[in-house]
Design an enzyme around this catalytic site. Structure first.
Site, PDB file in Angstrom:
ATOM      1  N   CYS A 356      60.549   6.008  22.496  1.00 49.93           N
ATOM      2  CA  CYS A 356      59.683   4.835  22.670  1.00 49.93           C
ATOM      3  C   CYS A 356      58.216   5.275  22.728  1.00 49.93           C
ATOM      4  O   CYS A 356      57.866   6.142  23.542  1.00 49.93           O
ATOM      5  CB  CYS A 356      60.050   4.086  23.948  1.00 49.93           C
ATOM      6  SG  CYS A 356      61.643   3.235  23.846  1.00 49.93           S
ATOM      7  N   CYS A 358      55.342   3.863  23.674  1.00 47.65           N
ATOM      8  CA  CYS A 358      54.366   3.147  24.505  1.00 47.65           C
ATOM      9  C   CYS A 358      53.299   4.081  25.077  1.00 47.65           C
ATOM     10  O   CYS A 358      52.100   3.828  24.960  1.00 47.65           O
ATOM     11  CB  CYS A 358      55.070   2.420  25.644  1.00 47.65           C
ATOM     12  SG  CYS A 358      55.685   0.797  25.182  1.00 47.65           S
ATOM     13  N   ASP A 400      12.525  11.683  20.654  1.00 49.41           N
ATOM     14  CA  ASP A 400      11.171  11.266  20.327  1.00 49.41           C
ATOM     15  C   ASP A 400      10.308  11.601  21.554  1.00 49.41           C
ATOM     16  O   ASP A 400      10.838  11.826  22.645  1.00 49.41           O
ATOM     17  CB  ASP A 400      11.147   9.761  20.038  1.00 49.41           C
ATOM     18  CG  ASP A 400       9.749   9.268  19.713  1.00 49.41           C
ATOM     19  OD1 ASP A 400       9.059   9.939  18.933  1.00 49.41           O
ATOM     20  OD2 ASP A 400       9.352   8.224  20.267  1.00 49.41           O
ATOM     21  N   THR A 402       6.823   9.956  22.596  1.00 48.51           N
ATOM     22  CA  THR A 402       6.160   8.845  23.276  1.00 48.51           C
ATOM     23  C   THR A 402       7.149   7.759  23.676  1.00 48.51           C
ATOM     24  O   THR A 402       7.865   7.217  22.847  1.00 48.51           O
ATOM     25  CB  THR A 402       5.072   8.247  22.364  1.00 48.51           C
ATOM     26  OG1 THR A 402       4.194   9.285  21.944  1.00 48.51           O
ATOM     27  CG2 THR A 402       4.287   7.179  23.100  1.00 48.51           C
TER      28      THR A 402
END
Length: 707
Positions: A356, A358, A400, A402
């Site tokens: 199974c 699951c 970046d 600024t």
């Protein structure tokens, strides 16, 4: 013409459930654009009213064992739909009925042993009939190899070979496992519903001087609300009067209170501290920050991560393959070796139960859902499992400058007086700049106000673009201008020139204050690093990641910031060059790009995963793959830590699911595993996998170790 339909589907707790519903609805004439989100128990589709009807669609869903209802809108719009109390759910009722039937069979078998087989067979059927009905409905609707099919075949086979007692126990354990799965899924969904509960249902609205209590959903943009100490903000707004300390943890994850004064932005769900605030509403309830976060996380949980898609593909052939293997185990030993049929039928049925899927199917999505919910509750918004997976695999983090590593606004860093007092120099410069909209002028005024200076009055202020601003004070004409302007207007000594050059070499912008053609001194300004930038970058380096700053700013300013933060700096990069550098870095491994979400969109898109810093703004919520709502550099390390913890959790879950199956498969083939224990290989694994995934909900930011 197609009509849209949105339904809530109770009982849908895993990807296998979603697949069954999707396959079934694909066979309904006139149905299209099917989108099944099992994390939210929501189904959306389009249907042609001339070919089918919502009644047919609902009946098809009910036939699969699920309960559709009309309450299927996003949580952020319809409120938090309360889950059905677990012991009132259909799964709980089936588990209870199966358990009672098993208990009654046990008592009767002890009192009348000759009825043992029959009573246990009846007990089996009590739980098996609903399961078999769902298996048949699934097979007819396009999902023949479901877990219900495996269970039905195994239980029926056990009865056929005279093992009715074990069949009854197996069916009962299976119903209990399904119940536990539903309860666990509900707990994961509760992580997002908790955000909804942070926003109050009512608010104190002020109109014409009268304060009245109204529903928060009725608030419109422009309404004035009063937020008392201890109250939560009913929606996003701007403070128009009052000062208070506000806890923004629901949005930013930062529990340290923030001072809010007139003009400050306040987020829905924020907790007011010690002062009363009057706030002008800027966002309607359905569009406030909390609602937008919930909506984005809902979408993220509905989008399957690469690992989850792989598990889904794997399970699609895994189940039929398991049935084929079980069939071979049943027939080959008796046919080829003359072994006993009963023994190998029994073992083959045990293999079916062990197979199974699951626990395997739920292993990845359970961890992803918990990771996304945990991040959202800590101000770390990740828009999908794919981004969450990628963050844990990045080799380089690019920033970046600024607005990302720096505050994004210049501040006065140095006050150098050539004559007189520094405070007098700053006061005169601020007096001339008063009323200016230039960032440097605003920074000078802000510093003077912060220092509590009394500014002289300036008359006839004029600006010479690119050079200086000049005004007449009581003491004479005062100019605030560039060093070049100062050199044209006054005789600067060699020592003064050297001092100005030294400040500029540190990456600072320098302005000279002149009075009557005489240099009084200079002010140096710089976009200062964020207070937590050094710590945030150090955490990333400690995690083995390369950090680099990519900026369009001049080399001098970039070098100064890079040295202060101990980060590689690449400067004067035009947008196309920045994109090229990201692509170059990406060739050496996944790369995360961190930007402010305003002018970094191309770079964010080009990276393996883009992360926006925006403090909860619209841009931050929409631009990138992830957003740091707390607006802190340390949040990047928190994101990576959360991702790594989630990835580790996924692999742990897969190991639990497959490991238990391997162990029980070996013991089954050796004949030491009874049927009831075989089902525990899946039921137990499902419980362990779910509990392990829910550990992610305890994630805390800025911890020294991963989950």
């Amino acid at each position: 013409m197609s009509t849209a339909l949105t339904l809530r589907v109770d009982g849908m707790d895993c990807g296998a459930c979603a697949t069954k519903i999707e396959n079934a609805l694909k066979r309904v004439p006139g149905v299209s654009d099917i989108d099944v989100n099992y994390s939210l128990q929501r189904l959306t589709l389009a249907y042609d009213a001339d070919r089918t009807s919502p009644i047919v669609i609902r009946e098809r869903i009910r036939g699969l064992g699920y309960t559709p209802s009309d309450d299927g809108g996003p949580i952020s719009e319809v409120g938090a739909p309360s889950d059905e109390i677990w012991w009132r759910s259909r799964k709980a009722q089936l588990a209870l009925a199966s358990g009672l039937a098993l208990a009654v069979a046990f008592v009767i078998a002890r009192l009348a042993p000759e009825w043992t087989t029959w009573v246990y067979a009846i007990a089996t059927l009590v739980g098996l009939v609903p399961i078999a009905r769902r298996a048949i409905a699934g097979a007819v609707s396009g999902t023949p190899f479901s877990i219900e099919t495996l269970m039905s075949v195994a239980a029926a086979g056990a009865i056929a070979i005279g093992e009715a007692e074990e069949a009854a126990v197996v069916v009962f354990l299976f119903t209990v496992g399904e119940l536990l799965e539903g309860v666990a899924a509900s707990k994961a969904r509760a992580g997002i519903r908790a955000l909804v509960d942070l926003v109050p249902r009512s608010a104190l609205r002020e109109r014409d001087g009268v304060i009245e209590q109204v529903a928060a959903a009725e608030l419109a943009v422009g309404d004035i609300v009063v937020i008392r100490p201890g109250d939560r903000a009913p929606s996003d707004g701007e403070v128009i009067s009052g000062t208070s300390e506000v806890n923004q943890a629901p949005v930013t994850g930062e529990s340290v209170p923030v001072t809010k004064e007139p003009g400050a932005e306040i987020y829905a769900g924020s907790i007011n501290g010690n002062g009363q605030l009057r706030v002008a509403i800027t966002k309607a309830a359905a569009d406030n920050t909390i609602a937008r976060i919930i909506h984005l996380v809902e979408e993220a949980q509905g989008a399957r991560a690469p690992m989850a898609r792989f598990i889904d593909r794997f399970s699609a052939w895994y189940t039929p393959a398991a049935m084929a293997v079980a069939a071979l185990i049943i027939v080959l030993p008796p046919l080829l070796l003359g072994a006993e049929w009963h023994t190998w039928i029994y073992r083959g049925l045990a293999v079916l139960l062990i197979a199974c899927p699951c626990a395997l199917v739920i292993s990845t999505p359970a961890a992803i859902a918990s990771g996304l919910a945990a991040g959202a509750r800590k101000g770390l918004l990740v828009k999908g499992g794919a981004a969450l997976e990628t963050l844990g695999k990045v080799a380089t983090v690019a920033f970046d400058k600024t607005g990302t590593l720096t505050l994004g606004r210049p501040q006065v860093s140095d006050i150098v007086a050539f004559e007189g007092e520094p405070s007098d120099l700053l006061a005169k410069a601020a007096a001339v700049e008063k009323g200016s909209s230039h960032p440097l002028g605003l920074a000078i005024i802000a510093r003077a106000e912060a220092d509590g200076l009394t500014l002289p009055i300036a008359y006839g202020v004029t600006a010479t673009p690119g050079k200086a601003v000049t005004g007449r004070l009581k003491s004479g004409f005062v100019s605030v201008g560039s060093p070049r302007f100062a050199a044209e207007q006054a005789q600067l000594s060699a020592e003064q020139v050297a001092r100005l050059q030294a400040l500029e070499s540190e990456g600072k912008t320098v302005v000279v204050v002149l009075e009557s053609k005489r240099a009084l001194g200079a002010l140096a300004l710089r976009d200062e690093p964020r207070p937590d930038a050094v710590q945030g970058l150090a955490q990333l380096r400690a995690m083995g990641l390369r950090t680099v700053m990519l900026t369009g700013d001049n080399a001098r300013a970039a070098r100064a910031i890079g040295e202060a933060l101990q980060i590689e700096a690449e400067a004067e990069l035009l947008p196309d060059v920045k994109l090229s550098r990201i692509q170059d870095l990406r060739a050496h491994g996944p790369i995360a790009m961190i930007g402010d979400g305003i002018n970094d969109a191309p770079a964010l898109a080009a990276a393996s995963v883009g992360v926006s810093m925006g403090g909860g703004t619209d841009v931050a919520l929409e631009t990138a793959d992830a957003a740091l709502l707390n607006d802190k550099v340390t949040g990047v390390a928190d994101l990576v830590r959360l991702s790594r913890g989630t990835l580790r959790n996924i692999w742990q879950n897969v190991a639990i699911a497959l490991g238990l199956k391997a162990v029980f498969l070996a013991t089954t083939l050796m004949g030491t595993t009874p049927l009831w224990m075989a089902i525990l290989a899946d039921t137990g694994a499902t419980a362990l996998v779910t509990a392990n995934a829910l550990r992610l909900l305890r994630f805390e930011r800025s911890r020294s170790s991963d989950l």
